[in-house]
Design a protein around this motif. Structure first.
Motif, mmCIF file in Angstrom:
data_model
loop_
_atom_site.group_PDB
_atom_site.id
_atom_site.type_symbol
_atom_site.label_atom_id
_atom_site.label_comp_id
_atom_site.label_asym_id
_atom_site.label_seq_id
_atom_site.Cartn_x
_atom_site.Cartn_y
_atom_site.Cartn_z
ATOM 1 N N MET A 106 0.840 -1.190 0.000
ATOM 2 C CA MET A 106 0.000 0.000 0.000
ATOM 3 C C MET A 106 0.885 1.253 0.000
ATOM 4 S SD MET A 106 -2.806 1.208 2.810
ATOM 5 C CE MET A 106 -3.691 -0.325 2.622
ATOM 6 N N ASP A 107 0.535 2.232 -0.840
ATOM 7 C CA ASP A 107 1.302 3.466 -0.917
ATOM 8 C C ASP A 107 1.149 4.284 0.363
ATOM 9 O OD1 ASP A 107 2.206 2.945 -3.479
ATOM 10 O OD2 ASP A 107 0.430 3.826 -4.407
ATOM 11 N N LYS A 108 2.230 4.983 0.708
ATOM 12 C CA LYS A 108 2.201 5.871 1.867
ATOM 13 C C LYS A 108 2.363 7.310 1.414
ATOM 14 C CE LYS A 108 3.719 2.763 5.544
ATOM 15 N NZ LYS A 108 4.668 2.573 6.661
ATOM 16 N N CYS A 109 1.689 8.206 2.113
ATOM 17 C CA CYS A 109 1.724 9.621 1.766
ATOM 18 C C CYS A 109 3.141 10.173 1.915
ATOM 19 C CB CYS A 109 0.751 10.389 2.649
ATOM 20 S SG CYS A 109 0.732 12.172 2.364
ATOM 21 N N TYR A 110 3.590 10.916 0.886
ATOM 22 C CA TYR A 110 4.935 11.487 0.914
ATOM 23 C C TYR A 110 5.077 12.524 2.029
ATOM 24 C CZ TYR A 110 9.173 13.881 -0.667
ATOM 25 O OH TYR A 110 10.429 14.433 -0.729
ATOM 26 N N HIS A 111 3.982 13.218 2.362
ATOM 27 C CA HIS A 111 4.049 14.285 3.369
ATOM 28 C C HIS A 111 3.951 13.749 4.791
ATOM 29 C CE1 HIS A 111 3.527 18.142 5.336
ATOM 30 N NE2 HIS A 111 2.398 17.713 5.868
ATOM 31 N N CYS A 112 2.901 12.976 5.080
ATOM 32 C CA CYS A 112 2.651 12.568 6.471
ATOM 33 C C CYS A 112 2.962 11.110 6.744
ATOM 34 C CB CYS A 112 1.208 12.870 6.853
ATOM 35 S SG CYS A 112 -0.011 11.828 6.019
ATOM 36 N N GLY A 113 3.098 10.287 5.712
ATOM 37 C CA GLY A 113 3.422 8.882 5.930
ATOM 38 C C GLY A 113 2.242 7.997 6.216
ATOM 39 N N ASP A 114 1.027 8.564 6.276
ATOM 40 C CA ASP A 114 -0.161 7.748 6.514
ATOM 41 C C ASP A 114 -0.473 6.891 5.287
ATOM 42 O OD1 ASP A 114 -0.422 8.817 8.989
ATOM 43 O OD2 ASP A 114 -2.050 10.197 8.494
ATOM 44 N N PRO A 115 -1.074 5.699 5.483
ATOM 45 C CA PRO A 115 -1.470 4.874 4.336
ATOM 46 C C PRO A 115 -2.521 5.600 3.500
ATOM 47 C CG PRO A 115 -1.498 3.599 6.371
ATOM 48 C CD PRO A 115 -1.342 5.038 6.763
ATOM 49 N N CYS A 116 -2.447 5.483 2.215
ATOM 50 C CA CYS A 116 -3.422 6.102 1.316
ATOM 51 C C CYS A 116 -4.623 5.171 1.198
ATOM 52 C CB CYS A 116 -2.798 6.374 -0.046
ATOM 53 S SG CYS A 116 -1.402 7.520 0.006
ATOM 54 N N THR A 117 -5.539 5.246 2.173
ATOM 55 C CA THR A 117 -6.655 4.303 2.248
ATOM 56 C C THR A 117 -7.741 4.603 1.227
ATOM 57 O OG1 THR A 117 -7.650 5.679 3.972
ATOM 58 C CG2 THR A 117 -6.265 3.841 4.682
ATOM 59 N N SER A 118 -7.873 5.855 0.821
ATOM 60 C CA SER A 118 -8.877 6.209 -0.185
ATOM 61 C C SER A 118 -8.168 6.411 -1.524
ATOM 62 C CB SER A 118 -9.616 7.468 0.253
ATOM 63 O OG SER A 118 -8.697 8.510 0.478
ATOM 64 N N ASP A 119 -8.785 7.143 -2.431
ATOM 65 C CA ASP A 119 -8.189 7.358 -3.750
ATOM 66 C C ASP A 119 -6.850 8.055 -3.613
ATOM 67 O OD1 ASP A 119 -10.389 6.224 -4.860
ATOM 68 O OD2 ASP A 119 -11.435 8.139 -5.181
ATOM 69 N N THR A 120 -5.821 7.457 -4.180
ATOM 70 C CA THR A 120 -4.473 8.017 -4.114
ATOM 71 C C THR A 120 -4.350 9.224 -5.038
ATOM 72 O OG1 THR A 120 -3.558 5.842 -3.628
ATOM 73 C CG2 THR A 120 -2.028 7.503 -4.436
ATOM 74 N N ILE A 121 -3.678 10.276 -4.529
ATOM 75 C CA ILE A 121 -3.461 11.485 -5.326
ATOM 76 C C ILE A 121 -2.001 11.512 -5.762
ATOM 77 C CG2 ILE A 121 -3.491 14.008 -5.309
ATOM 78 C CD1 ILE A 121 -5.642 13.852 -3.144
ATOM 79 N N SER A 122 -1.774 11.458 -7.073
ATOM 80 C CA SER A 122 -0.417 11.547 -7.619
ATOM 81 C C SER A 122 -0.175 12.973 -8.076
ATOM 82 C CB SER A 122 -0.241 10.575 -8.799
ATOM 83 O OG SER A 122 -0.407 9.240 -8.369
ATOM 84 N N HIS A 123 0.964 13.537 -7.648
ATOM 85 C CA HIS A 123 1.238 14.948 -7.944
ATOM 86 C C HIS A 123 2.738 15.179 -7.905
ATOM 87 C CE1 HIS A 123 0.599 19.266 -8.090
ATOM 88 N NE2 HIS A 123 1.268 19.419 -6.953
ATOM 89 N N ARG A 124 3.268 15.744 -8.990
ATOM 90 C CA ARG A 124 4.692 16.050 -9.081
ATOM 91 C C ARG A 124 5.566 14.827 -8.803
ATOM 92 N NH1 ARG A 124 5.879 22.018 -6.330
ATOM 93 N NH2 ARG A 124 4.477 23.253 -7.660
ATOM 94 N N GLY A 125 5.096 13.682 -9.213
ATOM 95 C CA GLY A 125 5.864 12.460 -9.019
ATOM 96 C C GLY A 125 5.813 11.914 -7.616
ATOM 97 N N LYS A 126 4.931 12.470 -6.758
ATOM 98 C CA LYS A 126 4.784 12.018 -5.379
ATOM 99 C C LYS A 126 3.365 11.513 -5.160
ATOM 100 C CE LYS A 126 8.931 13.582 -4.189
ATOM 101 N NZ LYS A 126 9.368 14.031 -5.499
ATOM 102 N N VAL A 127 3.171 10.739 -4.083
ATOM 103 C CA VAL A 127 1.858 10.185 -3.747
ATOM 104 C C VAL A 127 1.389 10.814 -2.446
ATOM 105 C CG1 VAL A 127 0.584 8.089 -3.176
ATOM 106 C CG2 VAL A 127 2.365 8.011 -4.920
#
Length: 810
Positions: free
Chosen positions: A1-22
């Motif tokens: 499961m992908d983890k948020c680049y900013h806070c590290g929380d699991p991306c449980t809902s729709d993942t947002i891809s932006h500037r090459g980060k999740v």
């Protein structure tokens, strides 16, 4: 499961891809953009996932638009410059400090920021003509650093630092050093023309240096001795004050008559070491609050519904200070907000979490017309209340009307020293009188010298230093191991406890983890998918926990969804219906109630009007709980005193020693009275709790310890705060306190040996200034070294225990 680049929380809902980060949400993406656009990307180089996911704060800080409220929070407000300080619990690492001290790069209206990491606080100076206080707070929230603003801040007072002890210590140290320097020729009996020529000048200077030591630096000992004698008791300060006076007046007499150099060096050294011990013992954890009450947790303002209407025919909303709420006012409480007053529910359906007050973990459902008490936290939608009592008269406030909160605990610092001092003082006076009587018969000219010499050499400086340095060292050791005590006297009281009382919820259990188990008929894959999809649409805490467990199942788009606040949710997909929630909501058409269990927190499930079973939420007990209780049982009687129901009595009985007494459904006042009854039977009680509902018992007990997942965020009034991560070290801390008392006793023995050696010289009439100058500082220094080495040796055992447990985990 992908983890948020900013806070590290699991991306449980729709993942947002932006500037090459999740990213897990748009909030985290926005913060990332702000940092990138302002050349603050170094934030992510300092720590991995340093941020905290921003929460929705729409309308949350509208009360800051009220000038009456905002002005109470400001420290300075002149000529468009405002200064405000906030506690920010989320500050946790170097990246937090770095980004907060660079707020001026994000908004030019912010002039300066200063972060106090130990206090988890920030002081912000900004231009009020360019940015408002509300916008400053919103900026902090957007970065993930939401400030804690409570009712306590409304009447906060500026902290005053008492530096008198530091000044006195400086005066005594300065005088001690100079007097020792001037005394060297006297020590070694150097015969040199100029030294002999100015000997009287040197002695006069020593007298001058000693005056501020006696008059200013030592004044607290004279005041304490006077109060002790007036109360007809003999504390350790009585012989100390007597020894200082005798040292001073005999030294003055010798210098003024030209018969000797006196004992000014011993006098200054004695006062310096005594003050050093006092300074050592008073160093405590100023960044922690041990005296919190309900004001520390209540909101500073609330939304009142006024009589007027807006263009949509809705009641006008106004943010007002909590203290301005009156009976019959109608107020609005949103999801997640704390209820500050007692009232009657008018609109909406309440799901009130009273664990903050009662300790009961399961939320209570409230319908229109029912009474809601202050201290509960709304977990459903928006509700309206009609106020019945003002803040000062609410149920929660009345918890603090008990007399126990108005008294200071009688944890007498250095009780062991106080017991010994009475006999010591009488013994020294007896020896002085007998010795002077002997010399009155043998050689009357030596009588006064011997009398004063006994009082000088027997001054219990080493005895007085034993407890401060031992307990002061142990206080630092416990602090380094995340056990923060209010003062050194608590350690001495902790060593004497024979009964330990535990709260259950949040103390023996951890709030960060829950065990979930399914009981019932197995669900098909289609039913599992429908269950997961329906849970995903709900924001209820239990729904979110269960969704996190089941989210790997396929997600569908529901044909219909309904949520009844406080009861449950239902979903329809492809003509299949599912109901999730309380048993009455799910099983109202079901005859078989075999799965119902009112003593457990459970989420029940039925599909197509057929009851399937339930997911039962169990509290997860803290790691090594059985081992901790087994170790503590060797030292004290163990009792569990919980506001929760007895649904887990059987589980606890299997885990804990058989002699452990358990009492459930205890209200806050019941806990206080229970502890009081134990004390009336001669018990020394240690109370360990975590919530506001434990405050009465914590205050009543001989020692009250609050266990906290985050020491800077929550702790009721207490004598100490134990970080939850060190719960397993509780037996070691108790043992350390007992070892500290043993160290003090051994240091008393060594102090006695020094006094015997000095008394032999004094009684025989051979006490010279050089002997006193060597013997008195030597005794003090040796006691300090002994207590320091012993206490640190005992402390290394706790550190070794911590390391061994970490290695076993890895």
């Amino acid at each position: 499961m992908d983890k948020c680049y900013h806070c590290g929380d699991p991306c449980t809902s729709d993942t947002i891809s932006h500037r090459g980060k999740v990213f897990c949400c748009n909030g985290c993406k926005t913060v990332y953009d702000i940092l990138q656009d302002n050349d603050l990307s170094y934030y992510y180089d300092l720590d991995v996932n340093p941020g905290i996911s921003p929460k929705a704060f729409k309308g949350k800080f509208d009360f800051l638009d009220n000038t009456d409220i905002s002005e109470k929070l400001l420290e300075f407000n002149e000529q468009d410059t405002q200064i405000v300080s906030f506690v920010i619990p989320a500050i946790h690492c170097s990246s937090c400090i770095w980004v907060l001290e660079n707020l001026n790069k994000l908004n030019a209206a912010i002039k300066n920021t200063q972060v106090n990491f130990p206090e988890k606080s920030i002081r912000i100076t900004y231009n009020s003509s360019a940015i408002t206080l509300k916008k400053v707070v919103k900026l902090l929230c957007m970065l993930g650093y939401e400030p804690r603003i409570s009712l306590e801040d409304f009447n906060k007072k500026e902290k005053k630092t008492d530096r008198a002890l530091i000044y006195k210590l400086g005066v005594a140290g300065f005088a001690f050093g100079n007097i020792m320097f001037l005394s060297f020729p006297e020590y070694f009996e150097v015969e040199e023309f100029w030294l002999d020529q100015y000997k009287e000048v040197f002695r006069a200077l020593m007298l001058v240096f000693s005056i501020p030591v006696v008059v200013y630096a030592a004044q607290d000992y004279f005041i304490s001795a006077f109060k002790s004698l007036r109360a007809k008791t003999l504390t350790i300060d009585v012989p100390i004050a007597l020894g200082i006076l005798v040292l001073f007046f005999r030294s003055c007499a010798e210098v003024l008559t030209g018969t000797g150099t006196g004992f000014f060096d011993s006098l200054a050294g004695l006062v310096f070491f005594l003050l050093l011990g006092k300074f050592f013992q008073q160093k405590t954890y100023a960044f922690l609050s041990f005296e919190r009450d309900y004001k520390s947790y209540f909101p500073i303002a609330v939304t009142r519904l006024d009589a007027g209407r807006d263009f949509k025919n809705r009641h006008l909303e106004k943010q007002i200070p909590v203290y301005q709420i009156k009976p019959q006012d109608r107020i609005l409480i949103r999801n997640g907000e704390l209820i500050p007053v007692d009232g009657v529910l008018q609109k909406g359906e309440g799901l009130i979490d009273y664990s903050f007050v009662t300790g009961e973990a399961e939320p209570v459902t409230k319908n229109a017309g029912e009474t809601v008490f202050a201290g509960g936290r709304q977990q459903g939608g928006v509700i309206e209340l009609c106020v019945t009592k003002a803040v000062e008269q609410s149920y929660l406030t009345q918890l603090w009307s008990n007399d126990i909160f108005k008294k200071e605990k009688q944890n007498e610092l250095h009780a062991l020293t106080t017991k010994i001092s009475k006999h010591f003082t009488l013994g020294v006076l007896a020896i002085a009188l007998v010795a002077s009587g002997f010399w009155w018969v043998v050689d009357a000219s030596k009588m006064l010298d011997v009398f004063t010499a006994v009082l000088i050499v027997a001054c219990p400086c080493a005895l007085a230093l034993s407890a401060p340095f031992t307990l002061g060292n142990l206080l630092r050791i416990t602090g380094k191991n995340k056990f923060y005590l209010k003062d050194a006297g608590i350690l001495e009281a902790l060593a004497d406890v024979d009964t330990i009382v535990f709260d259950k919820t949040g103390t023996l259990t951890t709030a960060s983890e829950n065990a979930i188990r399914y009981e019932g008929v197995d669900l098909s894959d289609e039913e599992e998918s429908l269950l997961t999809t329906t849970l995903r649409a709900s924001n209820h805490p239990l729904s979110r926990n269960l969704y996190n467990l089941l989210q790997d199942y396929d997600i569908q788009t529901l044909d219909a969804f309904e949520e009844q606040i406080g009861k449950g949710i239902s979903g329809v997909y492809n003509h299949n219906t599912i109901r999730i929630g309380s048993y009455d909501y799910v099983g109202e058409k079901i005859v078989n109630r075999s799965f119902e269990n009112g003593k457990r927190t459970a989420v029940h499930i039925s599909t197509n009007d057929t009851y399937k079973g339930c997911y039962v939420f169990y509290n997860r007990f803290r790691e090594n709980l059985p081992q901790v209780f087994k170790a503590l049982h060797k030292h004290a009687n163990l009792i569990i005193l919980s506001g929760d129901n007895d649904g887990e009595r059987e589980t606890l009985s299997e885990m804990l020693p058989q002699q452990t007494s358990m009492h459930f459904n205890q209200k806050p006042d019941d806990k206080l009275q229970f502890v009081k009854e134990l004390q009336e039977h001669g018990k020394k009680v240690l109370m360990i709790g975590d919530g506001l509902n434990d405050s009465g018992a914590l205050a009543q007990s001989n020692v009250g310890i609050a266990i906290s997942e985050n020491i800077n965020v929550f702790s009721p009034a207490c004598d100490g705060i134990l970080d939850a991560s060190r719960f397993q070290s509780l037996p070691a801390f108790l043992k350390l306190a007992k070892q500290g008392k043993l160290i003090i006793k051994w240091s008393f023995v060594f102090s006695l040996l020094y006094n015997i050696a000095g008394l032999i010289l004094a009684v025989s009439g051979n006490l010279k200034p050089i002997y006193a100058a060597i013997l008195m500082p030597l005794s003090s220094i040796s006691i300090v070294v002994f207590t320091t080495l012993c206490s640190y040796y005992c402390g290394t055992k706790i550190k070794a225990e911590k390391n061994s447990k970490q290695n076993s985990k890895s």
